[in-house]
Every structure is written in structure tokens, then in C-alpha cells.
Design an enzyme around this catalytic site. Structure first.
Site, short mmCIF file in Angstrom:
data_model
loop_
_atom_site.label_atom_id
_atom_site.label_comp_id
_atom_site.label_asym_id
_atom_site.label_seq_id
_atom_site.Cartn_x
_atom_site.Cartn_y
_atom_site.Cartn_z
N HIS A 98 -2.10 44.69 0.90
CA HIS A 98 -1.83 43.45 1.63
C HIS A 98 -1.12 43.80 2.94
CE1 HIS A 98 0.04 39.48 2.35
NE2 HIS A 98 -0.83 38.98 1.49
N ASP A 124 3.88 46.70 -5.31
CA ASP A 124 3.61 45.31 -5.00
C ASP A 124 3.03 44.68 -6.28
OD1 ASP A 124 2.62 42.86 -4.25
OD2 ASP A 124 1.39 43.60 -2.59
N GLN A 183 0.47 40.17 -7.81
CA GLN A 183 -0.68 39.71 -8.57
C GLN A 183 -0.66 40.18 -10.02
OE1 GLN A 183 -2.70 37.53 -7.33
NE2 GLN A 183 -2.20 37.67 -5.16
#
Length: 479
Positions: free
Chosen positions: A188, A265, A268
Site C-alpha cells: 500500500h 501491515d 487486511q
């Protein structure tokens, strides 16, 4: 490369921004498949009538029964029971943001109505209660991801700020010219840009891992890149475009063997599966409340206690200090050191309520149901003419999460998303999903994306697929 010269431009002028479509007021398409569309609408309407007959609860989750997890939990989400452009809403944009159960809405209302006050600064009842609930939310986050202690959780505005915190605090203090930071091309923008800025300031070098033949970031290539120069590995746990899941325990082990730190990260993954930071042994991990059924405006950074203790402040101001003099200041211990100013108190409390809700369902139950939806979505999307789905094909060895980024030959993804919304009330995403380098690698400038959460159902997928086929038929009729 896809170009935006479809027949939709005869009716609508669109401006593509980052994840946003600015469009003209609602209008009616000349639809050659109006009979087909009506059959979709009738079937969907009868389905939603049966769901809406259930009483919406103020506390969740829904009681256990023979129905799917999606059917059992839908009544807890009032926003799902509405019409959009004359059709019942089918919300499939969960990778961008999740919806909020009544329990979270009530937690926010209770804070602002009952004990709205600043935290850590007052001795009166309201301040004490607000402080207790705020710090209880921190403990809930710590327990949810199995952090060793709550002081390893720093509240931030979102995951983006959490990554910037590590980049500007740990990064500027520890990186030097020639040091290497490894990322993948599927990251991202929030994971790429902060480290570009840190590299510019320190002379560090960014290295990027490509995709393998299955359109998954090549972890063996990542392993081969590791060296004594590697100081940080910054990777996603689950891709917001490819739907792939990376073997984080292996990546962390390889990085630590090379002497590097790992920042995960988990935006999700935390909302959809069990994430145990002690098992992963990650040095840092970030996630956002709004993707896990909590409010917007708050996220968190997990950092190992010894790392946080060694890091300088990210922002200066109130709350993060120990003592302030005219010529210097001393700083509080983590996590206060990194929470300058008045925090998002109500939002953090709402996040705590979301964690209670998710925990009540059980993250393993959410994960297992999500895998069922993932396979159902992928298999049915493959039936759409001229569709190209990005990411790996599901198999016994390769799992996809309940997300599909795709394109349809000769139809721009923004046209697809607009038609689905205007004609069928189906909400999906279009654009580059904050992953422009990945889209360039794939040879496209944008894609459409349907993403599910546990309150979605197979009926949602069926409605989406039939509406998408109607969309493809409509645009094909103008070729």
C-alpha cells in the site's frame, strides 16, 4: 492498458481520484436487459425482506443457529438494510472500510452522552471514567493480538500514522547511508511513501520484491535479498489487491536471522483472522479500527516494549512529556511518549467495543467463514465473460481472502463500479486501491475490487455476479 473511452462517457463525466469517483447526480441508463434486471431486483428484495424481519439488536453478535455467519450477524448492522438507487444495498467494499455494529454505535453514544471528558488530566468523575475506558480499550487491543502487555500498544489516527511513527522515530534514529529496507511491489502507498521519505533523509536504500508466477509476492526472492545491510523488512500480511496471504512467521524468522527488524501491515488480516504478535515475533505491527468494525480516526501500532523504549518521540506536545523546562524537556514512557495531545478518546473506546464484538463471534469462525466466501466469490467471478482476476488461484496450498480485484476486457473498472451502483445498488471499489506500483507491474492503471466481510452472504455474491453480468452485457451491446 485500459482506457476510459467507453460508452458510459455519453451519459456521465467522471473524475478518478484516489479511491473516489466524483459523479453527476443519479440518472437512468437505457438498459437493454431491463427484464433481467427486474428479476434480480425482485429476488434481492424478497431476500432482504426476510433479513429485515429480524430485530436489530443493540448488542451483538447474533445468536448461533443453523444459518450462515453472514445471515446471523447482518441484523447487527443497520446500514446494510437500506435502498441505494432503487435497489437494496449490496455492500462489497469492506477492504476500504467495514460497517459498524450497533454495539459500536452505542459505545460512541454512551461516551459522548455519559462521560465525555479528557483523559489522564482530571481527577473528577467524568475524566476518571473516560481514562479508565480509554485504557481498557488499549488492554482489549493488546489481548486481541496477544501482545505481552498493554504498553506495547500505541493509539494513532490510523495505520498510516502508525507506519509514519516508526519511520520518523525508529527509522531516522537507526538508518544510515547504504542501509537497506525491503518491501514488496504489492505494498500500500502508506507503506511505501513514509520509507521513501525516511530513505531520502538518511541515505538508506529501498529494495522491492516482485511477484512470482502465481501473482504472489515472491518470498524466496525476499529471502535472497536479505543481508547484513538489511535493517527493516516492511510487508503486508494480506494484500488489499491480490488477496494473497504471506507466510509472516517465515519472513520474520529470516529477517531476524539477518539482523533486521520487521514491520507488518496487518490492516487486511487483523479484521479477518487470528493474529498473534508473539507467535509472529514481529517487531512492529499496524492496523486500523475502521477496517475491523470500529470507528474511523483511530488505529494502533504494536511495538515490542524494548523497541518503543529506545525510540524518540514522534510528535511533541502535551501528554507525551515527563517534565518541560524552557530549554529542554524529558519524555514520558511509552505508550504516552507517542500520543501527543488529546487522543481520539471516543473512537478508541468504540474500537474496544468492536473488539468485544469480534471476539464474541470468534476470529477463527470469522476466518473459516471468510475462506468459504473467498472461494465462492472467486469461482463465481470466473463465470463472468472476459474477466481477469488478479492474484493467485485458490488451491489446497494457496489460500485467497474474500477479495477479488479484477478487470473485464474493454470495460473501464470505474464504468463497471458506476453502473453496478447506479443500476443495481452494488457497492464495489474502482481505482488503483493505493497500489499504483502493483498496477503498473500488472500492466493496468486501475481495477475493480469486490471485498467481503463476515456479515456478507453468498446471496450478496450471487447478486453481485448477476449484476456484473448485466453490466458486461450492457456495455457489450454498444461495441
Amino acid at each position: 492498458m485500459l482506457t476510459h473511452f467507453s460508452c458510459l462517457q455519453r451519459f456521465l463525466s467522471t473524475t478518478i481520484m484516489e479511491g473516489v469517483v466524483l459523479k453527476a447526480p443519479s440518472f437512468t441508463f437505457p438498459n437493454p436487459n431491463s427484464t433481467f434486471r427486474s428479476s434480480i431486483a425482485r429476488r434481492r428484495y424478497s431476500y432482504y425482506l426476510s433479513v429485515s424481519a429480524s430485530t436489530v439488536r443493540e448488542t451483538g453478535p447474533a445468536s448461533i443457529g443453523s444459518a450462515s455467519l453472514g445471515h446471523r450477524t447482518r441484523p447487527d448492522f443497520p446500514i446494510l438494510h437500506q435502498e441505494v438507487n432503487g435497489s437494496k444495498l449490496v455492500y462489497l467494499d469492506n477492504a476500504a472500510t467495514s460497517q459498524k455494529p450497533v454495539a459500536v454505535l452505542k459505545a460512541l453514544q454512551n461516551y459522548y452522552e455519559g462521560y465525555n471528558s479528557n483523559v489522564h488530566r482530571g481527577i473528577h468523575y467524568l475524566s476518571a471514567k473516560a481514562t479508565d475506558e480509554y485504557e481498557l480499550a488499549r488492554k482489549k487491543v493488546a489481548a486481541f493480538i496477544n501482545a505481552a502487555e498493554s504498553r506495547e500498544i500505541v493509539f494513532t489516527r490510523n495505520a498510516t500514522e502508525a507506519i509514519n511513527l516508526v519511520a520518523y522515530s525508529w527509522g531516522l534514529a537507526n538508518l544510515k547511508p547504504g542501509d537497506e529496507i525491503i518491501l514488496t511491489i504489492a505494498e500500500h502507498h502508506s507503506a511505501i511513501v513514509p520509507w521513501q521519505l525516511a530513505a531520502q533523509k538518511t541515505g538508506a536504500v529501498l529494495k522491492f520484491v516482485n511477484l512470482n508466477e502465481n501473482e504472489i509476492p515472491d518470498v524466496l526472492e525476499l529471502k535472497g535479498m536479505l543481508s547484513a545491510k538489511t535493517k527493516l523488512v516492511m510487508v503486508h500480511h494480506v494484500s488489499n489487491v491480490l488477496a494473497s496471504v504471506l507466510p509472516m512467521e517465515d519472513i520474520v524468522r529470516w529477517a531476524h536471522d539477518a539482523g533486521a527488524k520487521v514491520l507488518v501491515d496487518a490492516c487486511q488480516s487483523v479484521p479477518h483472522m487470528v493474529v498473534d504478535v508473539q507467535s509472529l515475533d514481529a517487531d512492529f505491527l499496524v492496523a486500523s479500527s475502521h477496517k475491523m468494525c470500529g470507528p474511523t480516526g483511530v488505529g494502533f501500532l504494536y511495538g515490542k516494549a524494548n523497541h518503543l523504549s529506545d525510540m524518540p518521540p514522534f510528535l511533541g506536545g502535551g501528554e507525551m512529556i515527563s517534565d518541560v523546562y524552557l530549554d529542554y524537556s524529558t519524555y514520558a514512557e511509552p505508550p504516552s511518549r507517542f500520543e501527543a495531545g488529546t487522543p481520539a478518546i471516543g473512537e478508541a473506546i468504540g474500537l474496544g467495543a468492536a473488539i468485544d464484538y469480534l471476539s464474541g463471534i470468534g476470529m477463527k469462525n470469522i476466518h473459516d467463514y471468510g475462506m468459504e466466501l473467498a472461494n465462492y466469490l472467486y469461482e463465481n467471478l470466473c463465470s463472468v465473460p472476459d474477466v481477469r482476476i488478479y492474484g493467485p488461484k485458490p488451491s489446497n496450498k494457496v489460500q485467497r481472502v474474500a477479495l477479488c480485484s479484477f478487470n473485464v476486457k474493454n470495460i473501464h473498472p470505474t464504468d463497471i463500479a458506476t453502473f453496478l451502483d447506479q443500476q443495481h445498488g452494488v457497492a464495489i471499489r474502482s481505482g488503483h486501491h493505493c497500489a499504483q506500483p502493483l498496477h503498473r507491474y500488472l500492466g493496468v492503471n486501475a481495477s475493480a475490487r469486490a471485498s467481503l466481510h463476515f456479515y456478507n452472504t453468498k446471496e450478496d455474491v450471487d447478486n453481485f455476479i448477476e449484476a456484473l453480468k448485466d453490466t458486461v452485457s450492457f456495455f457489450s451491446s454498444y461495441r
